[in-house]
Design an enzyme around this catalytic site. Structure first.
Site, mmCIF file in Angstrom:
data_model
loop_
_atom_site.group_PDB
_atom_site.id
_atom_site.type_symbol
_atom_site.label_atom_id
_atom_site.label_comp_id
_atom_site.label_asym_id
_atom_site.label_seq_id
_atom_site.Cartn_x
_atom_site.Cartn_y
_atom_site.Cartn_z
ATOM 1 C CB CYS A 1 -11.559 5.815 13.041
ATOM 2 S SG CYS A 1 -9.805 5.867 12.610
ATOM 3 C CD GLU B 1 -14.378 -0.462 10.238
ATOM 4 O OE1 GLU B 1 -14.239 -1.500 10.924
ATOM 5 O OE2 GLU B 1 -14.375 0.678 10.719
#
Length: 271
Positions: free
Chosen positions: A2, A114
């Site tokens: 993350c 992402e």
């Protein structure tokens, strides 16, 4: 992993969602659609209130800095490298061992970003042989639109260069815990592109479903063997993912338009 996420919910909404008992309005953060390492972030934690007559833990909404600084660190220079903690090694790594046992939190988000790379490049990253080049960004979020509760840990660090009564003498920092990405199908997958989270990236933030919130935040739980059970991945099929503009790759860009869904991935290599 993350490395970027969105957090646009108002504190009042988080208070209701998590049953917050205490938060300071002066710590309110503006909506942030491009949260990057070392930024100030909201977290949920259970902790006694300082100097309060009642010693019981109180659920609080606090503002911390994203990027954990271990209590024993000589300086905070490595914070940007400590934004994530692997669930598999939390109880072993010196930086995370004590926070895992004593100082756990939830980092609320709308979802996280992402970047997808080609299969061969991704395999090299998994093997630790290459850093991946960021390409098409995707936004990953709960399919039902609920808050994305990322498991986290936090820590206190004392700046030895400042007097004890200085307002910046103590830092409170946090890390987001990551786990292996789900290999099962997404609840809602893009028409073109990855069909599972594992096809986007081999790691993902560890999402805590509401039935685990109380146990995870409870500071009385300090047995790391028992806590390991809370690190299990949530049930599959709860997430959706869709492509978004490459504008999110520049941390200077920040606005709700970053969450707009693209009809198809952009053909663009960013770096």
């Amino acid at each position: 992993m993350c490395g970027r996420y969105a957090a646009s919910r108002k504190p009042e909404d988080l208070v209701e969602a998590f049953g917050i008992e205490r938060w300071e309005p002066e710590e309110t953060l503006a909506p942030d659609w491009n949260v990057a390492p070392t930024k100030a972030v909201h977290v949920v934690l259970d902790r006694p209130v300082k100097d309060a007559p009642d010693p019981r833990p109180v659920r609080q909404l606090r503002t911390l800095k994203w990027g954990l600084v271990p209590s024993w660190a000589k300086n905070p220079d490595g914070a940007a490298r400590m934004i994530n903690a692997r669930s598999e090694t939390l109880a072993e790594k010196p930086s995370f061992r004590r926070p895992f046992a004593q100082r756990r939190c939830i980092v609320p988000a709308d979802g996280y970003y992402e970047w997808v790379t080609a299969h061969d490049e991704r395999q090299l990253e998994v093997e630790g042989k290459k850093k991946r080049s960021r390409k098409q960004p995707y936004f990953v979020l709960p399919a039902d639109g609920s808050v994305f509760a990322m498991a986290g840990v936090y820590e206190f660090w004392r700046d030895p260069t400042l007097p004890g009564d200085h307002p910046q003498a103590w830092w409170v920092t946090c890390s987001v815990i990551t786990a292996e990405a789900e290999t099962g199908p997404l609840a809602v997958a893009p028409a073109e592109g990855p069909a599972s989270l594992a096809e986007i990236h081999p790691r993902m933030p560890l999402m805590l479903t509401p039935d685990r919130w109380d146990a995870w935040l409870d500071p009385a739980r300090t047995d790391t063997d028992e806590l390991q059970g809370l690190l299990m991945p949530p049930p599959g099929g709860l997430m959706r993912a869709y492509p978004v503009s490459t504008a999110v790759s520049n941390v200077r860009n920040n606005g709700p338009e970053l969450l707009d869904e693209l009809a198809a991935p952009q053909e663009c290599t960013l770096f």
